[in-house]
Design a protein around this motif. Structure first.
Motif, PDB file in Angstrom:
ATOM      1  N   ASP A  78       0.871  -1.175   0.000  1.00  0.00           N
ATOM      2  CA  ASP A  78       0.000   0.000   0.000  1.00  0.00           C
ATOM      3  C   ASP A  78       0.908   1.226   0.000  1.00  0.00           C
ATOM      4  N   PRO A  79       1.093   1.886  -1.144  1.00  0.00           N
ATOM      5  CA  PRO A  79       2.032   3.015  -1.223  1.00  0.00           C
ATOM      6  C   PRO A  79       1.693   4.178  -0.289  1.00  0.00           C
ATOM      7  N   GLU A  80       0.461   4.223   0.232  1.00  0.00           N
ATOM      8  CA  GLU A  80       0.070   5.275   1.173  1.00  0.00           C
ATOM      9  C   GLU A  80      -0.143   4.715   2.579  1.00  0.00           C
ATOM     10  N   GLY A  81       0.174   3.455   2.780  1.00  0.00           N
ATOM     11  CA  GLY A  81      -0.182   2.776   4.020  1.00  0.00           C
ATOM     12  C   GLY A  81       0.831   2.915   5.138  1.00  0.00           C
ATOM     13  N   GLN A  82       0.768   1.963   6.071  1.00  0.00           N
ATOM     14  CA  GLN A  82       1.571   2.031   7.286  1.00  0.00           C
ATOM     15  C   GLN A  82       3.070   1.964   7.006  1.00  0.00           C
ATOM     16  N   ALA A  83       3.477   1.143   6.037  1.00  0.00           N
ATOM     17  CA  ALA A  83       4.902   1.030   5.739  1.00  0.00           C
ATOM     18  C   ALA A  83       5.461   2.374   5.278  1.00  0.00           C
ATOM     19  N   TRP A  84       4.705   3.089   4.475  1.00  0.00           N
ATOM     20  CA  TRP A  84       5.145   4.419   4.028  1.00  0.00           C
ATOM     21  C   TRP A  84       5.200   5.393   5.198  1.00  0.00           C
ATOM     22  N   ARG A  85       4.246   5.279   6.137  1.00  0.00           N
ATOM     23  CA  ARG A  85       4.278   6.168   7.311  1.00  0.00           C
ATOM     24  C   ARG A  85       5.481   5.850   8.196  1.00  0.00           C
ATOM     25  N   LEU A  86       5.818   4.564   8.323  1.00  0.00           N
ATOM     26  CA  LEU A  86       7.014   4.198   9.088  1.00  0.00           C
ATOM     27  C   LEU A  86       8.266   4.753   8.419  1.00  0.00           C
ATOM     28  N   MET A  87       8.298   4.723   7.101  1.00  0.00           N
ATOM     29  CA  MET A  87       9.435   5.274   6.365  1.00  0.00           C
ATOM     30  C   MET A  87       9.575   6.771   6.629  1.00  0.00           C
ATOM     31  N   GLN A  88       8.462   7.473   6.777  1.00  0.00           N
ATOM     32  CA  GLN A  88       8.519   8.910   7.047  1.00  0.00           C
ATOM     33  C   GLN A  88       9.056   9.200   8.449  1.00  0.00           C
ATOM     34  N   PHE A  89       8.772   8.326   9.402  1.00  0.00           N
ATOM     35  CA  PHE A  89       9.406   8.459  10.712  1.00  0.00           C
ATOM     36  C   PHE A  89      10.920   8.282  10.584  1.00  0.00           C
ATOM     37  N   ASN A  90      11.329   7.246   9.863  1.00  0.00           N
ATOM     38  CA  ASN A  90      12.753   6.934   9.760  1.00  0.00           C
ATOM     39  C   ASN A  90      13.551   8.089   9.165  1.00  0.00           C
ATOM     40  N   CYS A  91      12.969   8.818   8.219  1.00  0.00           N
ATOM     41  CA  CYS A  91      13.731   9.884   7.569  1.00  0.00           C
ATOM     42  C   CYS A  91      13.959  11.075   8.485  1.00  0.00           C
ATOM     43  N   MET A  92      13.290  11.119   9.634  1.00  0.00           N
ATOM     44  CA  MET A  92      13.503  12.206  10.598  1.00  0.00           C
ATOM     45  C   MET A  92      14.417  11.793  11.742  1.00  0.00           C
ATOM     46  N   LEU A  93      14.830  10.514  11.766  1.00  0.00           N
ATOM     47  CA  LEU A  93      15.575   9.975  12.903  1.00  0.00           C
ATOM     48  C   LEU A  93      17.060   9.830  12.608  1.00  0.00           C
ATOM     49  N   ASP A  94      17.826   9.660  13.681  1.00  0.00           N
ATOM     50  CA  ASP A  94      19.238   9.279  13.564  1.00  0.00           C
ATOM     51  C   ASP A  94      19.261   7.777  13.317  1.00  0.00           C
ATOM     52  N   THR A  95      19.474   7.379  12.054  1.00  0.00           N
ATOM     53  CA  THR A  95      19.400   5.958  11.692  1.00  0.00           C
ATOM     54  C   THR A  95      20.769   5.306  11.621  1.00  0.00           C
ATOM     55  N   SER A  96      21.792   5.925  12.217  1.00  0.00           N
ATOM     56  CA  SER A  96      23.114   5.286  12.233  1.00  0.00           C
ATOM     57  C   SER A  96      23.038   3.997  13.029  1.00  0.00           C
ATOM     58  N   GLU A  97      23.936   3.069  12.699  1.00  0.00           N
ATOM     59  CA  GLU A  97      23.869   1.727  13.283  1.00  0.00           C
ATOM     60  C   GLU A  97      24.039   1.746  14.792  1.00  0.00           C
ATOM     61  N   SER A  98      24.762   2.751  15.300  1.00  0.00           N
ATOM     62  CA  SER A  98      25.015   2.814  16.740  1.00  0.00           C
ATOM     63  C   SER A  98      23.919   3.552  17.496  1.00  0.00           C
ATOM     64  N   GLY A  99      22.913   4.052  16.778  1.00  0.00           N
ATOM     65  CA  GLY A  99      21.880   4.842  17.419  1.00  0.00           C
ATOM     66  C   GLY A  99      20.919   4.009  18.271  1.00  0.00           C
ATOM     67  N   THR A 100      20.242   4.691  19.212  1.00  0.00           N
ATOM     68  CA  THR A 100      19.242   4.054  20.052  1.00  0.00           C
ATOM     69  C   THR A 100      17.980   3.780  19.236  1.00  0.00           C
ATOM     70  N   ASP A 101      17.342   2.638  19.473  1.00  0.00           N
ATOM     71  CA  ASP A 101      16.098   2.306  18.784  1.00  0.00           C
ATOM     72  C   ASP A 101      15.021   3.279  19.244  1.00  0.00           C
ATOM     73  N   PHE A 102      14.610   4.175  18.368  1.00  0.00           N
ATOM     74  CA  PHE A 102      13.640   5.214  18.715  1.00  0.00           C
ATOM     75  C   PHE A 102      12.323   4.609  19.178  1.00  0.00           C
ATOM     76  N   PHE A 103      11.912   3.511  18.563  1.00  0.00           N
ATOM     77  CA  PHE A 103      10.595   2.943  18.853  1.00  0.00           C
ATOM     78  C   PHE A 103      10.571   2.146  20.157  1.00  0.00           C
ATOM     79  N   ASP A 104      11.732   1.928  20.756  1.00  0.00           N
ATOM     80  CA  ASP A 104      11.800   1.326  22.085  1.00  0.00           C
ATOM     81  C   ASP A 104      11.817   2.454  23.114  1.00  0.00           C
ATOM     82  N   HIS A 105      10.786   3.267  23.068  1.00  0.00           N
ATOM     83  CA  HIS A 105      10.747   4.501  23.866  1.00  0.00           C
ATOM     84  C   HIS A 105       9.953   4.291  25.154  1.00  0.00           C
ATOM     85  N   ALA A 106       9.845   5.366  25.942  1.00  0.00           N
ATOM     86  CA  ALA A 106       9.132   5.302  27.223  1.00  0.00           C
ATOM     87  C   ALA A 106       8.069   6.395  27.295  1.00  0.00           C
ATOM     88  N   CYS A 107       7.509   6.744  26.148  1.00  0.00           N
ATOM     89  CA  CYS A 107       6.517   7.818  26.075  1.00  0.00           C
ATOM     90  C   CYS A 107       5.116   7.212  26.021  1.00  0.00           C
TER      91      CYS A 107
END
Length: 757
Positions: free
Chosen positions: A592-621
């Motif tokens: 689904d080009p407009e679906g959940q996978a595309w929305r997850l991709m939009q989150f990723n493009c705003m994050l620090d995706t380096s290999e050593s980075g903290t997993d953003f989705f393992d959050h405490a919010c």
């Protein structure tokens, strides 16, 4: 003594705290100046971009430096005042690449009259490319391999050296065992045959006729040149030493997995062109050597790019690695195997998959029939095969209609009958070697498996695909991941495009400077399509203002906050598709080009995706639907959902995993394309959510227990927030546009920093 390198140095005694940036500055002091050759010769120009490596070895680091010339090397050896030791011998072990947690060791051992560095180094356009250092560590799946060389005194004319083949092999094993015993782990206490694999490149296991010198000539050579007759004796065709070695190998209880390649071009020896090591000599035991096209005895181990022979070596190394790490018992991939074989070249759009496949086809042109197939659905596939059938013509009617009018019989055939006859023709013994090339197999709609895209009668198939986890269960299947290109290979591509576009080196000054091309290569992050488009964009668009500095102006555009000009480049399509169009193709292949996978991709493009980075989705919010529009993805209870969506993202090559346990990694150009496709409202929407989640998770960790782990995780969420704001600034988005709490602004960007801006 060992043979010295022409223009490269090894640096030892480097303290462990020295980083690569410091080492590069050390190397530059020997490379950037011009060096005088002599009063009758021109000086040799320097370079401010020496090729280097820096790796941990024993208690410190070892480095390598490749300098512009032999004169630069000799000047460095003469004038070195540092405590670090320089040498050009490369004897014993030299580590070229070593990640923190290597998953396999690769040790390259040169042959007679060789040097542990130069044996593997190719000269190309005035540059030295040492593929074990410059190419292999960035080639999948060897990013986590520890790569090293072993050097020894192997000169045939060294009378002072009394070591022979047995002594050299003992020296290597002793070095290896000493090194391995430094690790306090049972599996490293000694060398185990079942944990080792061997790849031989034109190694004469049965000797070579080139060593069958006349005995009188050998005696003269010993007196006048110091040629060591006992070594030559061991190399004679069918000599006693090699015969005994093969017998000993046959009687070994545990045989390490082996593979062998041999040369196909003759080498100039004493004025005559001769095949030094033929297939028979390169093969041994149950190991049958495979040919490497267009290489002689000297060039079979030298590669200046990730094409041609390098691909064949990587295929064999990957096979051995799978046997050792993965426990696979599959045969090594080779076009000479019996049975069906398919090889898939995977990678992101525009990375060079098709070019690699066609390059291999060029090397096979003289050996087999080659068919290139493209199709977007079943009807277009049928048309493609009908076209091939027409090209072959009525040849395959000769057996059935012998003595009759073949043209008439051909005209009476229906299209589907012609296609079926072509498939039957493939089963003939003389046509079994036919090679099928199928470009972009993912683009075929209505086909359940990639094996359905080619006739089942085909024996050898090469695919290109964007799906890194694609499989073809109907064949002996092999997968080769095409990764971003190294800078030197990319510069060659840009130079070729530049030379087609213009010849005026005076007007377009900086495009003819290697340093500018190197910066462009880094700016497009090793993406060959983007690099070639960049040159055309610079010449046709950017140069209108000032052609002399157009290259530098382009680099500044891509690193500026002028996002509209960046988007113009991404959408620029000269004779081929644009970078953005290539990205669109992958997005359209999402379920689904407009679906959940595309929305997850939009989150990723705003994050620090380096290999050593903290997993953003393992959050405490705490996530609520009222505050977070993408709560279904952000929720900590959505782990399985995100895993499924990540698999979708990986299947269209938006991201890739370096390891199953690692998060997805993303090419920077794909992240940039995602940001542009989000639009202004999308960028605001995802930036707000990233900042809010990072803020609450940071203070949750800080207030938790004060442990090192908690502080590390907290700093990871701060890194996500700051990276998000870098993205925002590149699109001219400020805190005032985001409508978020002042506390978040103070946290991300303290007041002292804001006042200094």
């Amino acid at each position: 003594m060992a043979k010295v390198s022409l223009n490269s140095l090894r640096v030892t005694n480097i303290p462990s705290h020295i980083d690569k940036a410091t080492f590069i500055e050390f190397a530059k002091q020997y490379s950037f100046k011009s060096v005088e050759r002599g009063w009758l010769s021109r000086s040799v120009k320097g370079s401010d971009n020496p090729a280097v490596s820096l790796s941990p070895q024993f208690d410190g680091h070892v480095g390598t430096i490749t300098l512009p010339s032999k004169e630069h090397k000799e000047a460095a050896l003469k004038n070195n005042n540092a405590e670090w030791r320089l040498d050009d011998l490369f004897d014993r072990i030299t580590i070229l690449s070593s990640p923190e947690e290597p998953d396999i060791d690769i040790c390259a051992i040169h042959g007679l009259n060789g040097n542990a560095f130069d044996t593997w180094a190719a000269q190309s356009h005035g540059k030295t490319i040492m593929w074990l250092r410059d190419l292999l560590p960035t080639t999948e799946p060897f990013e986590n391999a520890r790569v090293m060389t072993f050097g020894y005194s192997s000169q045939l004319s060294d009378r002072k050296n009394l070591s022979g083949i047995m002594e050299w092999s003992h020296n290597l094993l002793l070095s290896a065992m000493i090194r391995l015993n430094l690790y306090d782990k049972p599996e490293y206490r000694g060398v185990q045959l079942d944990r080792c694999g061997l790849l031989f490149l034109s190694t004469p296991h049965s000797g070579t006729t080139e060593a069958d010198w006349n005995k009188l000539l050998l005696d003269i050579a010993w007196v006048s040149w110091g040629v060591r007759t006992e070594i030559v004796d061991c190399l004679r065709a069918f000599n006693l030493t090699s015969s005994e070695s093969q017998d000993q190998y046959a009687n070994m209880k545990i045989k390490p997995p082996c593979a062998a390649l041999y040369e196909t071009k003759k080498t100039k020896v004493n004025g005559f062109n001769r095949l030094v090591v033929a297939r028979q000599s390169a093969s041994f035991g149950n190991v049958t050597a495979s040919p490497m096209d267009n290489v002689d005895h000297n060039t079979i181990c030298k590669f200046d790019s990730k094409f041609n022979g390098f691909i064949e070596v990587v295929i064999q190394l990957r096979h051995l690695r799978n046997l050792l790490v993965g426990g696979s018992n599959s045969a090594a991939p080779t076009f000479d195997d019996h049975g069906k074989t398919s090889i898939a070249f995977s990678g992101i759009g525009g990375i060079g998959k098709t070019a690699t496949m066609i390059d291999i086809a060029h090397h096979e042109l003289d050996c087999r029939n080659i068919f290139f197939v493209q199709g977007k659905d079943k009807p277009s596939l049928d048309r493609a095969y009908l076209h091939i059938a027409r090209r072959i013509g009525p040849e395959y009617l000769m057996k059935e209609f012998q003595g009759k009018d073949l043209q008439e019989a051909w005209r009476n055939e229906r299209p589907e009958e012609r296609i079926q006859r072509f498939k039957t023709w493939l089963e003939d013994a003389e046509n079994e070697t036919s090679l099928f090339l199928f470009d972009d197999v993912d683009g075929v709609q209505g086909v359940d498996r990639i094996g359905d895209t080619v006739p089942p009668e085909a024996q050898t198939v090469l695919y290109t695909t964007r799906n890194p986890v694609v499989r073809d269960p109907g064949f002996h299947f092999h997968r080769i991941r095409i990764t971003p290109m190294d800078a030197d290979t990319l510069i060659k591509i840009m130079e070729a495009v530049r030379n087609e576009e213009l010849t005026d080196s005076k007007t377009f000054g900086d495009l003819f400077q290697r340093q500018t091309l190197l910066q462009i290569a880094k700016t497009v992050h090793g993406h060959p399509l983007a690099a070639s488009i960049a040159i055309k964009y610079i010449v046709r668009v950017v140069s209108h203002n000032n052609p002399a500095t157009a290259g530098q102006a382009f680099i500044e555009i891509l690193n500026s906050d002028n996002y509209k000009e960046r988007e113009e480049f991404l959408n620029f399509s000269p004779e081929n598709v644009s970078v953005m169009e290539t990205f669109h193709v992958s997005r359209r292949r999402l379920r689904d080009p407009e679906g959940q996978a595309w929305r997850l991709m939009q989150f990723n493009c705003m994050l620090d995706t380096s290999e050593s980075g903290t997993d953003f989705f393992d959050h405490a919010c705490f996530i609520t639907s009222a505050e977070f529009p993408d709560h279904d993805i952000l929720s900590t209870e959505s782990v399985q959902v995100r895993n499924r969506l990540s698999n979708q993202i990986e299947s269209v090559s938006f991201g890739e995993r370096t390891h199953l346990s690692k998060p997805l990694m993303f090419h920077p150009l794909w992240l940039e394309c995602t940001r542009h496709m989000m639009g202004p409202e999308g960028r605001l929407r995802y930036a707000r959510q990233v900042l809010q989640v990072s803020y609450h998770s940071y203070f949750s960790q800080v207030n938790q227990d004060g442990s090192d782990e908690a502080r590390t995780r907290a700093s990871g969420f701060l890194a996500h927030a700051r990276h998000c704001m870098v993205v925002c600034r590149n699109f001219k988005i400020g805190f005032e546009d985001l409508d978020i709490l002042d506390a978040i602004q103070e946290w991300v960007q303290p007041p002292t920093r804001r006042r200094n801006r």
